[in-house]
Design a protein around this motif. Sequence first.
Motif, PDB file in Angstrom:
ATOM      1  N   GLY A 164       0.818  -1.216   0.000  1.00  0.00           N
ATOM      2  CA  GLY A 164       0.000   0.000   0.000  1.00  0.00           C
ATOM      3  C   GLY A 164       0.840   1.249   0.000  1.00  0.00           C
ATOM      4  O   GLY A 164       0.564   2.219  -0.727  1.00  0.00           O
ATOM      5  N   LEU A 165       1.906   1.229   0.830  1.00  0.00           N
ATOM      6  CA  LEU A 165       2.783   2.388   0.882  1.00  0.00           C
ATOM      7  C   LEU A 165       3.520   2.595  -0.440  1.00  0.00           C
ATOM      8  O   LEU A 165       3.755   3.729  -0.880  1.00  0.00           O
ATOM      9  N   SER A 166       3.892   1.486  -1.127  1.00  0.00           N
ATOM     10  CA  SER A 166       4.565   1.588  -2.427  1.00  0.00           C
ATOM     11  C   SER A 166       3.659   2.229  -3.475  1.00  0.00           C
ATOM     12  O   SER A 166       4.098   3.041  -4.297  1.00  0.00           O
ATOM     13  N   ILE A 167       2.367   1.849  -3.442  1.00  0.00           N
ATOM     14  CA  ILE A 167       1.413   2.438  -4.399  1.00  0.00           C
ATOM     15  C   ILE A 167       1.269   3.942  -4.149  1.00  0.00           C
ATOM     16  O   ILE A 167       1.265   4.762  -5.079  1.00  0.00           O
ATOM     17  N   ILE A 168       1.161   4.296  -2.852  1.00  0.00           N
ATOM     18  CA  ILE A 168       1.030   5.718  -2.519  1.00  0.00           C
ATOM     19  C   ILE A 168       2.279   6.484  -2.946  1.00  0.00           C
ATOM     20  O   ILE A 168       2.211   7.595  -3.487  1.00  0.00           O
ATOM     21  N   ALA A 169       3.461   5.879  -2.738  1.00  0.00           N
ATOM     22  CA  ALA A 169       4.711   6.527  -3.122  1.00  0.00           C
ATOM     23  C   ALA A 169       4.794   6.709  -4.631  1.00  0.00           C
ATOM     24  O   ALA A 169       5.258   7.752  -5.129  1.00  0.00           O
ATOM     25  N   ALA A 170       4.355   5.682  -5.380  1.00  0.00           N
ATOM     26  CA  ALA A 170       4.392   5.784  -6.842  1.00  0.00           C
ATOM     27  C   ALA A 170       3.479   6.904  -7.331  1.00  0.00           C
ATOM     28  O   ALA A 170       3.841   7.682  -8.233  1.00  0.00           O
ATOM     29  N   LEU A 171       2.289   6.993  -6.736  1.00  0.00           N
ATOM     30  CA  LEU A 171       1.362   8.063  -7.126  1.00  0.00           C
ATOM     31  C   LEU A 171       1.940   9.436  -6.785  1.00  0.00           C
ATOM     32  O   LEU A 171       1.798  10.390  -7.549  1.00  0.00           O
ATOM     33  N   ALA A 172       2.596   9.533  -5.638  1.00  0.00           N
ATOM     34  CA  ALA A 172       3.208  10.797  -5.245  1.00  0.00           C
ATOM     35  C   ALA A 172       4.319  11.182  -6.212  1.00  0.00           C
ATOM     36  O   ALA A 172       4.478  12.358  -6.576  1.00  0.00           O
ATOM     37  N   MET A 173       5.103  10.176  -6.660  1.00  0.00           N
ATOM     38  CA  MET A 173       6.161  10.459  -7.630  1.00  0.00           C
ATOM     39  C   MET A 173       5.582  11.000  -8.936  1.00  0.00           C
ATOM     40  O   MET A 173       6.095  11.968  -9.517  1.00  0.00           O
ATOM     41  N   VAL A 174       4.528  10.347  -9.423  1.00  0.00           N
ATOM     42  CA  VAL A 174       3.907  10.778 -10.681  1.00  0.00           C
ATOM     43  C   VAL A 174       3.358  12.192 -10.545  1.00  0.00           C
ATOM     44  O   VAL A 174       3.526  13.043 -11.431  1.00  0.00           O
ATOM     45  N   PHE A 175       2.674  12.476  -9.423  1.00  0.00           N
ATOM     46  CA  PHE A 175       2.086  13.794  -9.205  1.00  0.00           C
ATOM     47  C   PHE A 175       3.160  14.880  -9.154  1.00  0.00           C
ATOM     48  O   PHE A 175       3.062  15.932  -9.802  1.00  0.00           O
ATOM     49  N   LEU A 176       4.216  14.620  -8.365  1.00  0.00           N
ATOM     50  CA  LEU A 176       5.288  15.611  -8.239  1.00  0.00           C
ATOM     51  C   LEU A 176       6.059  15.780  -9.545  1.00  0.00           C
ATOM     52  O   LEU A 176       6.511  16.879  -9.872  1.00  0.00           O
ATOM     53  N   PHE A 177       6.206  14.672 -10.300  1.00  0.00           N
ATOM     54  CA  PHE A 177       6.859  14.779 -11.610  1.00  0.00           C
ATOM     55  C   PHE A 177       6.045  15.656 -12.565  1.00  0.00           C
ATOM     56  O   PHE A 177       6.589  16.480 -13.300  1.00  0.00           O
ATOM     57  N   ILE A 213      16.206  17.838 -14.691  1.00  0.00           N
ATOM     58  CA  ILE A 213      16.600  16.457 -14.400  1.00  0.00           C
ATOM     59  C   ILE A 213      16.988  16.316 -12.932  1.00  0.00           C
ATOM     60  O   ILE A 213      16.641  15.326 -12.263  1.00  0.00           O
ATOM     61  N   THR A 214      17.694  17.313 -12.409  1.00  0.00           N
ATOM     62  CA  THR A 214      18.091  17.265 -10.995  1.00  0.00           C
ATOM     63  C   THR A 214      16.873  17.202 -10.097  1.00  0.00           C
ATOM     64  O   THR A 214      16.828  16.422  -9.123  1.00  0.00           O
ATOM     65  N   ASN A 215      15.878  18.021 -10.393  1.00  0.00           N
ATOM     66  CA  ASN A 215      14.668  18.033  -9.572  1.00  0.00           C
ATOM     67  C   ASN A 215      13.903  16.727  -9.695  1.00  0.00           C
ATOM     68  O   ASN A 215      13.327  16.232  -8.706  1.00  0.00           O
ATOM     69  N   VAL A 216      13.879  16.153 -10.893  1.00  0.00           N
ATOM     70  CA  VAL A 216      13.177  14.882 -11.065  1.00  0.00           C
ATOM     71  C   VAL A 216      13.855  13.782 -10.236  1.00  0.00           C
ATOM     72  O   VAL A 216      13.188  12.977  -9.562  1.00  0.00           O
ATOM     73  N   CYS A 217      15.196  13.749 -10.285  1.00  0.00           N
ATOM     74  CA  CYS A 217      15.924  12.751  -9.481  1.00  0.00           C
ATOM     75  C   CYS A 217      15.682  12.971  -7.998  1.00  0.00           C
ATOM     76  O   CYS A 217      15.535  12.006  -7.222  1.00  0.00           O
ATOM     77  N   ALA A 218      15.649  14.240  -7.585  1.00  0.00           N
ATOM     78  CA  ALA A 218      15.398  14.537  -6.175  1.00  0.00           C
ATOM     79  C   ALA A 218      14.013  14.069  -5.762  1.00  0.00           C
ATOM     80  O   ALA A 218      13.822  13.552  -4.648  1.00  0.00           O
ATOM     81  N   ILE A 219      13.049  14.237  -6.655  1.00  0.00           N
ATOM     82  CA  ILE A 219      11.684  13.799  -6.353  1.00  0.00           C
ATOM     83  C   ILE A 219      11.640  12.287  -6.176  1.00  0.00           C
ATOM     84  O   ILE A 219      11.090  11.756  -5.190  1.00  0.00           O
ATOM     85  N   ILE A 220      12.227  11.566  -7.143  1.00  0.00           N
ATOM     86  CA  ILE A 220      12.172  10.097  -7.090  1.00  0.00           C
ATOM     87  C   ILE A 220      12.915   9.577  -5.864  1.00  0.00           C
ATOM     88  O   ILE A 220      12.401   8.752  -5.093  1.00  0.00           O
ATOM     89  N   GLY A 221      14.150  10.067  -5.670  1.00  0.00           N
ATOM     90  CA  GLY A 221      14.925   9.608  -4.529  1.00  0.00           C
ATOM     91  C   GLY A 221      14.314   9.992  -3.204  1.00  0.00           C
ATOM     92  O   GLY A 221      14.291   9.209  -2.248  1.00  0.00           O
ATOM     93  N   GLY A 222      13.805  11.247  -3.153  1.00  0.00           N
ATOM     94  CA  GLY A 222      13.219  11.709  -1.903  1.00  0.00           C
ATOM     95  C   GLY A 222      11.983  10.932  -1.516  1.00  0.00           C
ATOM     96  O   GLY A 222      11.823  10.521  -0.355  1.00  0.00           O
ATOM     97  N   VAL A 223      11.090  10.727  -2.469  1.00  0.00           N
ATOM     98  CA  VAL A 223       9.868   9.979  -2.165  1.00  0.00           C
ATOM     99  C   VAL A 223      10.200   8.536  -1.789  1.00  0.00           C
ATOM    100  O   VAL A 223       9.625   7.965  -0.851  1.00  0.00           O
ATOM    101  N   PHE A 224      11.151   7.940  -2.519  1.00  0.00           N
ATOM    102  CA  PHE A 224      11.538   6.553  -2.230  1.00  0.00           C
ATOM    103  C   PHE A 224      12.109   6.449  -0.828  1.00  0.00           C
ATOM    104  O   PHE A 224      11.777   5.530  -0.056  1.00  0.00           O
ATOM    105  N   THR A 225      12.960   7.409  -0.470  1.00  0.00           N
ATOM    106  CA  THR A 225      13.582   7.374   0.861  1.00  0.00           C
ATOM    107  C   THR A 225      12.560   7.607   1.955  1.00  0.00           C
ATOM    108  O   THR A 225      12.529   6.892   2.980  1.00  0.00           O
TER     109      THR A 225
END
Length: 483
Positions: free
Chosen positions: A29-42, A446-458
Amino acid sequence: MVSTTKIKSVDFYRKIPRDLTEASLSGAGLSIIAALAMVFLFGMELSTYLAVTTNTSVIVDNSSDGDFLRIDFNVSFPSLSCEFASVDVSNVLGTKRLNLTKTIKKVPIDPYLRATGAEVHSTSGLHLINHGDEDHGNNTYAAIPLTGATFDKFSHHFQILVVNFYAPWCYWSNRLKPSWEKAAEITRQRYNPETDGRVLLGSVDCTEETTLCKRNHIQGYPSIRIFRKGSDLKEDHGHHEHESYHGDRDTESILKMVEELLKPIKKEDHKLALDGKTDNVVSGIKKAPVSGGCRIVGYVRAKKVPAEIIISAHSGAHSFDASQMNMSHYVSHLTFGKMISERLLTDMKRLMPYLGLSHDRLNSKWFVNEGQFAANVTIEHYLQVVKTEVVSRRFGQEHSVIEEYEYTAHSSVAHGYYYPVAKFRFDLSPMQVLISENPKSFSHFITNVCAIIGGVFTVAGILDSIFQNTLRLVKKIELGKNI
């Protein structure tokens, strides 16, 4: 050689055997929420990257289009005949250009702004018209006086009816009077109306027969109209198509015009040869307007100093009744500067929200005189013009995308002692507005996109670890109680 084991020792992403890992429902469940957050922030970051940001500054005008400014316009006057419509330009330096024609197109229109004929070309040389000898005798016209009740009767009876629409107070009408009287008398003697029946010279006093003059779109005095009987009869209320005479007004010239008109007509049967069509070209005769309005389209070039464009009725051999003139008009468009090319439309759509959007302040607007004070009214437009330049920076290069002139407009009406006009006064600012585009770099995106993915994952991993540790702690507490 460096061994494979030593290379593997620098691996940041050490793998845990899948058999040693355990999937959980909470982690899913948390992975799904994280994926949605990544897509939204991207998506938000992508939108910010694609958005246009600008800086606006005011600088001294450094126009690249020289000392002259092009002004394009399309203005329709339902009550101004193309016969007399004139476009004049003047400025504060004293330069005046009257009755411009080279870049101006005039098309007759009806009260509903619909075109009623082909382009009308201005009649030149009216100030050189020969009026013959002046006569300061009585002002009674010897030509047959026509009224609204008798006009149709005569126009249907005679093959050629030549009518002088005049006003007794008009200087040019009074200059024409002696020549017209003499020509009418000679014509009656040569072509007896009772035995010949081919031609008649008549006159209409427009101060008495206002309805008849309006029906024939008479706006300047005197106006000589030629009505032909025959195949050119219109079905519209039985009115005849007619022509205007703009030639010399001395007796000899009028008689010569009558003789030329009669050449294709056979006396014995009173029929027009070739169904009213002839190769004869009578000097000074042009097709008369079938409607009383005019659409004026074109452009003028004016020096970049305070100036004005004046649209009015003008003639070197006619008078106008100011009390009967109405300068109401519809502005389809009025623009300053170069027309924007098709190539720039894409950038225009992208940058339009950042422009002042005042460059079409008069476009698609009516300016109407109404009520009892509609006559003899001048409509004036005061335009404050400022240049706006948009500079785009893309792919490391800077180039000017749009150069246009925007303006604010204030309109008013004024009564005067002279002929009413439509006046467009404009004043150009010595300053210009510079809008500079500030594009974002792709590396920043690109830097911001990487920060979003890494930050949400962490953050998701931390939340999952806290959740799992909390569950273990709760289980231990419950297990201790049970023991």
